[in-house]
Design a protein around this motif. Structure first.
Motif, PDB file in Angstrom:
ATOM      1  N   ASP A  28       0.831  -1.204   0.000  1.00  0.00           N
ATOM      2  CA  ASP A  28       0.000   0.000   0.000  1.00  0.00           C
ATOM      3  C   ASP A  28       0.866   1.256   0.000  1.00  0.00           C
ATOM      4  O   ASP A  28       0.624   2.185  -0.772  1.00  0.00           O
ATOM      5  CB  ASP A  28      -0.934  -0.001   1.219  1.00  0.00           C
ATOM      6  N   MET A  29       1.869   1.288   0.843  1.00  0.00           N
ATOM      7  CA  MET A  29       2.732   2.469   0.912  1.00  0.00           C
ATOM      8  C   MET A  29       3.505   2.672  -0.387  1.00  0.00           C
ATOM      9  O   MET A  29       3.655   3.813  -0.852  1.00  0.00           O
ATOM     10  CB  MET A  29       3.691   2.355   2.092  1.00  0.00           C
ATOM     11  N   MET A  30       3.999   1.593  -0.980  1.00  0.00           N
ATOM     12  CA  MET A  30       4.740   1.714  -2.237  1.00  0.00           C
ATOM     13  C   MET A  30       3.820   2.224  -3.335  1.00  0.00           C
ATOM     14  O   MET A  30       4.202   3.095  -4.128  1.00  0.00           O
ATOM     15  CB  MET A  30       5.363   0.380  -2.633  1.00  0.00           C
ATOM     16  N   HIS A  31       2.591   1.719  -3.368  1.00  0.00           N
ATOM     17  CA  HIS A  31       1.623   2.187  -4.355  1.00  0.00           C
ATOM     18  C   HIS A  31       1.343   3.680  -4.160  1.00  0.00           C
ATOM     19  O   HIS A  31       1.334   4.450  -5.118  1.00  0.00           O
ATOM     20  CB  HIS A  31       0.331   1.375  -4.259  1.00  0.00           C
ATOM     21  N   ARG A  32       1.120   4.088  -2.933  1.00  0.00           N
ATOM     22  CA  ARG A  32       0.867   5.499  -2.639  1.00  0.00           C
ATOM     23  C   ARG A  32       2.067   6.356  -3.011  1.00  0.00           C
ATOM     24  O   ARG A  32       1.915   7.458  -3.562  1.00  0.00           O
ATOM     25  CB  ARG A  32       0.522   5.686  -1.159  1.00  0.00           C
ATOM     26  N   PHE A  33       3.253   5.886  -2.709  1.00  0.00           N
ATOM     27  CA  PHE A  33       4.466   6.645  -3.024  1.00  0.00           C
ATOM     28  C   PHE A  33       4.620   6.820  -4.530  1.00  0.00           C
ATOM     29  O   PHE A  33       4.826   7.934  -5.016  1.00  0.00           O
ATOM     30  CB  PHE A  33       5.700   5.946  -2.438  1.00  0.00           C
ATOM     31  N   THR A  34       4.509   5.724  -5.283  1.00  0.00           N
ATOM     32  CA  THR A  34       4.705   5.832  -6.731  1.00  0.00           C
ATOM     33  C   THR A  34       3.587   6.639  -7.379  1.00  0.00           C
ATOM     34  O   THR A  34       3.822   7.338  -8.360  1.00  0.00           O
ATOM     35  CB  THR A  34       4.839   4.456  -7.400  1.00  0.00           C
ATOM     36  N   ALA A  35       2.371   6.574  -6.834  1.00  0.00           N
ATOM     37  CA  ALA A  35       1.276   7.397  -7.357  1.00  0.00           C
ATOM     38  C   ALA A  35       1.560   8.878  -7.128  1.00  0.00           C
ATOM     39  O   ALA A  35       1.109   9.729  -7.899  1.00  0.00           O
ATOM     40  CB  ALA A  35      -0.046   7.000  -6.707  1.00  0.00           C
ATOM     41  N   GLY A  36       2.311   9.196  -6.091  1.00  0.00           N
ATOM     42  CA  GLY A  36       2.659  10.585  -5.794  1.00  0.00           C
ATOM     43  C   GLY A  36       3.758  11.143  -6.670  1.00  0.00           C
ATOM     44  O   GLY A  36       3.929  12.357  -6.760  1.00  0.00           O
ATOM     45  N   LEU A  37       4.485  10.276  -7.340  1.00  0.00           N
ATOM     46  CA  LEU A  37       5.498  10.743  -8.279  1.00  0.00           C
ATOM     47  C   LEU A  37       4.790  11.182  -9.543  1.00  0.00           C
ATOM     48  O   LEU A  37       3.800  10.588  -9.949  1.00  0.00           O
ATOM     49  CB  LEU A  37       6.492   9.622  -8.600  1.00  0.00           C
ATOM     50  N   THR A  38       5.320  12.203 -10.183  1.00  0.00           N
ATOM     51  CA  THR A  38       4.614  12.743 -11.338  1.00  0.00           C
ATOM     52  C   THR A  38       5.013  12.094 -12.647  1.00  0.00           C
ATOM     53  O   THR A  38       4.574  12.524 -13.693  1.00  0.00           O
ATOM     54  CB  THR A  38       4.799  14.265 -11.422  1.00  0.00           C
ATOM     55  N   GLY A  39       5.823  11.068 -12.630  1.00  0.00           N
ATOM     56  CA  GLY A  39       6.128  10.331 -13.843  1.00  0.00           C
ATOM     57  C   GLY A  39       7.339  10.839 -14.598  1.00  0.00           C
ATOM     58  O   GLY A  39       8.201  11.507 -14.038  1.00  0.00           O
ATOM     59  N   PRO A  40       7.374  10.529 -15.901  1.00  0.00           N
ATOM     60  CA  PRO A  40       8.563  10.830 -16.703  1.00  0.00           C
ATOM     61  C   PRO A  40       8.916  12.296 -16.783  1.00  0.00           C
ATOM     62  O   PRO A  40      10.025  12.643 -17.107  1.00  0.00           O
ATOM     63  CB  PRO A  40       8.201  10.314 -18.098  1.00  0.00           C
TER      64      PRO A  40
END
Length: 162
Positions: free
Chosen positions: A137-149
């Motif tokens: 869950d935390m990893m998913h939340r963290f990566t969702a918070g990154l804005t991508g390329p």
């Protein structure tokens, strides 16, 4: 660095190590070999992205993988010749091409994911189920918070390097 590590510096260090290992062509080659997928290690990432996200424009894949369009086009040509992907015209823009996995590409994706899961299970083997769920869950939340390329850190200097 002489100061105590912060959660952010520990996370950055861990992410750097994870990315260096997980995205290496040696790891991709090993997963492909074990999975019985006859593919160049450098061509694994587009298979993963198309398998995870579905059909994409060639230009979008290039942006996601941070490679040039000509390089992506060559990679797509190899994957198409090997029967892993198919091209079609983009119905919203006749100049663009959409690529998607073929049945062979889908089987390759599934076999590669299976090998990735073996590695994840090995890393989490001794973790209690509650910790696994919390970490996921935390990893998913963290990566969702990154804005991508298109992530561009703010330009500032905290200290002058001489």
């Amino acid at each position: 660095m002489t100061t105590s590590p912060t959660p952010e510096t520990v996370l950055l260090s861990s992410l750097t190590r994870l990315m260096a290992q997980w995205s290496s062509t040696a790891v991709h080659a090993e997963f492909a070999r074990i999975a019985g997928v006859d593919i160049d290690a450098g061509d694994v990432q587009p298979i993963y992205l198309l398998g995870l996200d579905g059909p994409k424009r060639v230009s979008d894949l290039a942006v996601m993988l941070r490679i040039t369009r000509p390089t992506m086009t060559k990679q797509i040509a190899r994957l198409e010749a090997a029967g892993f992907i198919a091209r079609s015209d983009d119905p919203s823009d006749g100049r663009a091409v959409i690529v998607s996995l073929t049945d062979r590409g889908t089987r390759a994706f599934e076999a590669l994911v299976e090998q990735g899961l073996v590695a994840v299970h090995a890393a989490l083997g001794a973790w209690p189920d509650a910790d696994r769920r919390r970490f996921a869950d935390m990893m998913h939340r963290f990566t969702a918070g990154l804005t991508g390329p298109s992530v561009h850190p703010k330009e500032h200097r905290s200290e002058e390097i001489s």
